[in-house]
Design a protein around this motif. Structure first.
Motif, PDB file in Angstrom:
ATOM      1  N   VAL A 135       0.856  -1.192   0.000  1.00 50.81           N
ATOM      2  CA  VAL A 135       0.000   0.000   0.000  1.00 50.81           C
ATOM      3  C   VAL A 135       0.892   1.243   0.000  1.00 50.81           C
ATOM      4  CG1 VAL A 135      -1.876   1.198   1.183  1.00 50.81           C
ATOM      5  CG2 VAL A 135      -1.702  -1.297   1.352  1.00 50.81           C
ATOM      6  N   ASN A 136       0.558   2.187  -0.830  1.00 59.28           N
ATOM      7  CA  ASN A 136       1.306   3.449  -0.895  1.00 59.28           C
ATOM      8  C   ASN A 136       0.663   4.442   0.065  1.00 59.28           C
ATOM      9  OD1 ASN A 136       2.731   5.725  -1.530  1.00 59.28           O
ATOM     10  ND2 ASN A 136       2.236   5.728  -3.710  1.00 59.28           N
ATOM     11  N   VAL A 137       1.028   4.312   1.341  1.00 55.64           N
ATOM     12  CA  VAL A 137       0.351   5.133   2.360  1.00 55.64           C
ATOM     13  C   VAL A 137       0.704   6.612   2.263  1.00 55.64           C
ATOM     14  CG1 VAL A 137       0.049   3.279   4.044  1.00 55.64           C
ATOM     15  CG2 VAL A 137       2.142   4.648   4.087  1.00 55.64           C
ATOM     16  N   SER A 138       1.854   6.930   1.668  1.00 52.45           N
ATOM     17  CA  SER A 138       2.279   8.328   1.596  1.00 52.45           C
ATOM     18  C   SER A 138       1.723   9.027   0.363  1.00 52.45           C
ATOM     19  CB  SER A 138       3.804   8.408   1.575  1.00 52.45           C
ATOM     20  OG  SER A 138       4.296   7.903   0.345  1.00 52.45           O
ATOM     21  N   GLY A 139       1.285   8.236  -0.617  1.00 52.01           N
ATOM     22  CA  GLY A 139       0.783   8.834  -1.852  1.00 52.01           C
ATOM     23  C   GLY A 139       1.872   9.415  -2.727  1.00 52.01           C
ATOM     24  N   ARG A 163      -4.856 -20.703  -4.001  1.00 50.32           N
ATOM     25  CA  ARG A 163      -3.444 -20.980  -3.703  1.00 50.32           C
ATOM     26  C   ARG A 163      -2.670 -19.764  -3.196  1.00 50.32           C
ATOM     27  NH1 ARG A 163      -2.627 -26.561  -5.075  1.00 50.32           N
ATOM     28  NH2 ARG A 163      -1.147 -26.351  -3.399  1.00 50.32           N
ATOM     29  N   LEU A 164      -3.283 -18.599  -3.101  1.00 49.27           N
ATOM     30  CA  LEU A 164      -2.611 -17.459  -2.475  1.00 49.27           C
ATOM     31  C   LEU A 164      -3.074 -17.357  -1.037  1.00 49.27           C
ATOM     32  CD1 LEU A 164      -2.621 -14.555  -5.106  1.00 49.27           C
ATOM     33  CD2 LEU A 164      -1.045 -16.492  -4.862  1.00 49.27           C
ATOM     34  N   ARG A 165      -2.120 -17.122  -0.160  1.00 45.30           N
ATOM     35  CA  ARG A 165      -2.440 -16.925   1.247  1.00 45.30           C
ATOM     36  C   ARG A 165      -2.085 -15.482   1.586  1.00 45.30           C
ATOM     37  NH1 ARG A 165       0.925 -18.283   5.688  1.00 45.30           N
ATOM     38  NH2 ARG A 165      -0.244 -18.520   7.616  1.00 45.30           N
ATOM     39  N   LEU A 166      -3.086 -14.677   1.818  1.00 49.88           N
ATOM     40  CA  LEU A 166      -2.825 -13.284   2.184  1.00 49.88           C
ATOM     41  C   LEU A 166      -2.339 -13.255   3.625  1.00 49.88           C
ATOM     42  CD1 LEU A 166      -3.045 -10.261   1.283  1.00 49.88           C
ATOM     43  CD2 LEU A 166      -5.239 -10.231   2.493  1.00 49.88           C
ATOM     44  N   VAL A 167      -1.075 -12.844   3.814  1.00 52.97           N
ATOM     45  CA  VAL A 167      -0.504 -12.866   5.171  1.00 52.97           C
ATOM     46  C   VAL A 167      -0.376 -11.481   5.780  1.00 52.97           C
ATOM     47  CG1 VAL A 167       0.696 -15.062   4.844  1.00 52.97           C
ATOM     48  CG2 VAL A 167       1.887 -12.910   4.315  1.00 52.97           C
ATOM     49  N   GLY A 168      -0.620 -10.422   4.999  1.00 53.99           N
ATOM     50  CA  GLY A 168      -0.538  -9.098   5.600  1.00 53.99           C
ATOM     51  C   GLY A 168      -0.337  -8.002   4.583  1.00 53.99           C
ATOM     52  N   PHE A 169       0.288  -6.916   5.058  1.00 47.96           N
ATOM     53  CA  PHE A 169       0.395  -5.684   4.286  1.00 47.96           C
ATOM     54  C   PHE A 169       1.813  -5.122   4.386  1.00 47.96           C
ATOM     55  CE2 PHE A 169      -3.929  -6.370   5.419  1.00 47.96           C
ATOM     56  CZ  PHE A 169      -4.625  -6.040   4.267  1.00 47.96           C
ATOM     57  N   MET A 170       2.228  -4.476   3.325  1.00 52.19           N
ATOM     58  CA  MET A 170       3.565  -3.882   3.302  1.00 52.19           C
ATOM     59  C   MET A 170       3.473  -2.437   2.845  1.00 52.19           C
ATOM     60  SD  MET A 170       6.328  -2.974   1.116  1.00 52.19           S
ATOM     61  CE  MET A 170       7.116  -3.998  -0.140  1.00 52.19           C
ATOM     62  N   LEU A 210       2.400  -6.837   9.369  1.00 49.00           N
ATOM     63  CA  LEU A 210       2.632  -5.463   8.933  1.00 49.00           C
ATOM     64  C   LEU A 210       4.120  -5.321   8.629  1.00 49.00           C
ATOM     65  CD1 LEU A 210       0.545  -3.402  11.527  1.00 49.00           C
ATOM     66  CD2 LEU A 210       0.009  -3.749   9.093  1.00 49.00           C
ATOM     67  N   SER A 211       4.467  -5.336   7.343  1.00 48.53           N
ATOM     68  CA  SER A 211       5.855  -5.163   6.940  1.00 48.53           C
ATOM     69  C   SER A 211       6.087  -3.683   6.697  1.00 48.53           C
ATOM     70  CB  SER A 211       6.142  -5.979   5.669  1.00 48.53           C
ATOM     71  OG  SER A 211       7.449  -5.704   5.193  1.00 48.53           O
ATOM     72  N   MET A 212       6.660  -3.019   7.697  1.00 50.12           N
ATOM     73  CA  MET A 212       6.878  -1.570   7.591  1.00 50.12           C
ATOM     74  C   MET A 212       8.006  -1.164   8.530  1.00 50.12           C
ATOM     75  SD  MET A 212       3.317  -0.290   9.362  1.00 50.12           S
ATOM     76  CE  MET A 212       3.064  -0.310  11.155  1.00 50.12           C
ATOM     77  N   THR A 227       5.308  -5.925  12.288  1.00 46.48           N
ATOM     78  CA  THR A 227       5.703  -7.292  12.651  1.00 46.48           C
ATOM     79  C   THR A 227       6.938  -7.739  11.879  1.00 46.48           C
ATOM     80  OG1 THR A 227       4.285  -8.310  10.974  1.00 46.48           O
ATOM     81  CG2 THR A 227       3.309  -7.912  13.152  1.00 46.48           C
ATOM     82  N   ILE A 228       7.244  -7.014  10.807  1.00 48.49           N
ATOM     83  CA  ILE A 228       8.474  -7.236  10.038  1.00 48.49           C
ATOM     84  C   ILE A 228       9.062  -5.869   9.724  1.00 48.49           C
ATOM     85  CG2 ILE A 228       9.450  -8.027   7.831  1.00 48.49           C
ATOM     86  CD1 ILE A 228       7.266 -10.130   7.668  1.00 48.49           C
ATOM     87  N   VAL A 229      10.312  -5.632  10.091  1.00 48.79           N
ATOM     88  CA  VAL A 229      10.987  -4.424   9.625  1.00 48.79           C
ATOM     89  C   VAL A 229      12.050  -4.841   8.620  1.00 48.79           C
ATOM     90  CG1 VAL A 229      10.530  -3.067  11.705  1.00 48.79           C
ATOM     91  CG2 VAL A 229      12.639  -4.388  11.548  1.00 48.79           C
ATOM     92  N   ARG A 230      12.223  -4.026   7.597  1.00 50.73           N
ATOM     93  CA  ARG A 230      13.114  -4.374   6.490  1.00 50.73           C
ATOM     94  C   ARG A 230      14.339  -3.458   6.531  1.00 50.73           C
ATOM     95  NH1 ARG A 230       8.191  -2.940   4.277  1.00 50.73           N
ATOM     96  NH2 ARG A 230       9.334  -1.201   3.358  1.00 50.73           N
ATOM     97  N   LEU A 231      15.475  -4.003   6.891  1.00 50.37           N
ATOM     98  CA  LEU A 231      16.666  -3.175   7.082  1.00 50.37           C
ATOM     99  C   LEU A 231      17.740  -3.473   6.045  1.00 50.37           C
ATOM    100  CD1 LEU A 231      17.084  -3.177  10.964  1.00 50.37           C
ATOM    101  CD2 LEU A 231      15.621  -1.742   9.522  1.00 50.37           C
TER     102      LEU A 231
END
Ligand SMILES: *Cc1c(COP(=O)(O)O)cnc(C)c1O
Length: 261
Positions: A135-139, A163-170, A210-212, A227-231
């Motif tokens: 999701v482009n939360v900043s626009g 066959r897709l498992r929606l596990v969250g949002f990034m 929540l990957s953010m 729940t996931i941070v990407r460094l």
């Protein structure tokens, strides 16, 4: 630290990884959260596979690549080490097959057309795939991701696909020094997640991730429920120059500071 680790040219990498984990844990505690609720994903874009392998051996078990090209190039060495590989950058529909060879999760699903293509391919090859809706939360126009206004509907449609498992949002946080703006974007993703998980729509109860949060804004993201941070830079960026016969890293500082690929 053991003597063996001391002898490694990349001992600094293990230290930075430990420091990053401590930073995440401190952010979680400050937010009244259990540090175990936040996973560290190493955003290894443009890092040579030798460096990424060191990070995996130092305990980095979750990796994200931005391009299918890099995923395909590095995965044969990294997957056998047990690393879980996610695609965190834009996926062109003509690269779906290559992605599915290696990716455990595609975090960057932002259109129904892409999700349908992934689903069809998973059906054809008799496998499942974890996905997140980006999701482009900043626009900001430079960023990929679904419009926040459309994201709940998109998520429900994705969750219903075979066959897709929606596990969250990034999401990628707003590119600004204004912490209130960055944080508001993360709040928005969390609210969206809560609405979708609570909607009762088929396949949505698993969409809890929540990957953010990245090197510059992980504290804000963790405070808002990441729940996931990407460094990237926090782990790979500030290390000493490689040995002369080591891999050519290129301008990692400049590259790693680029927020969007
Ligand atoms: C590069 C990148 C990261 C990591 O960014 P840093 O600021 O280096 O931590 C995280 N997520 C995505 C999608 C990226 O492209």
């Amino acid at each position: 630290m053991t003597a063996a680790q001391d002898d490694r040219t990349d001992a600094g990498l293990a230290e930075r990884l430990a420091a990053a984990r401590e930073r995440i844990a401190a952010a979680a505690r400050a937010a009244g959260r259990d540090p175990a609720q936040v996973r560290l994903l190493l955003a290894s874009k443009r890092m040579p596979v030798d460096v990424v392998r060191e990070a995996v051996l130092a305990g980095g078990d979750l990796l994200g690549e931005n391009t299918v090209q890099e995923l395909v190039a590095k995965a044969p060495e990294l997957a056998p080490l047990g690393a879980e590989l996610h695609l965190i950058g834009h996926l062109q529909s003509n690269k779906v097959n290559a992605t599915l060879r290696w990716a455990h999760c595609v975090q960057s699903v932002d259109t129904l057309a892409l999700a349908e293509r992934l689903s069809r391919r998973c059906v054809a090859t008799d496998r499942d795939l974890d996905v997140m809706v980006q999701v482009n939360v900043s626009g900001e126009p430079s960023k990929s991701g679904a419009d926040p206004e459309d994201a709940a509907e998109l998520a429900a449609a994705v969750a219903a696909l075979p066959r897709l498992r929606l596990v969250g949002f990034m999401t990628i946080g707003a590119n600004t020094d204004d912490e209130a703006v960055v944080r508001a974007g993360f709040t928005r993703l969390r609210d969206l997640r809560d609405a979708v998980v609570g909607s009762g729509a088929p396949g949505t109860t698993t969409a809890t991730e929540l990957s953010m949060g990245m090197s510059g804004d992980l504290e804000l993201a963790v405070a808002e429920g990441a729940t996931i941070v990407r460094l990237g830079t926090a782990v790979f960026g500030a290390r000493p120059a490689p040995a002369p016969d080591g891999p050519i890293r290129g301008s990692s500082g400049a590259v790693a500071r680029t927020r969007v690929d």
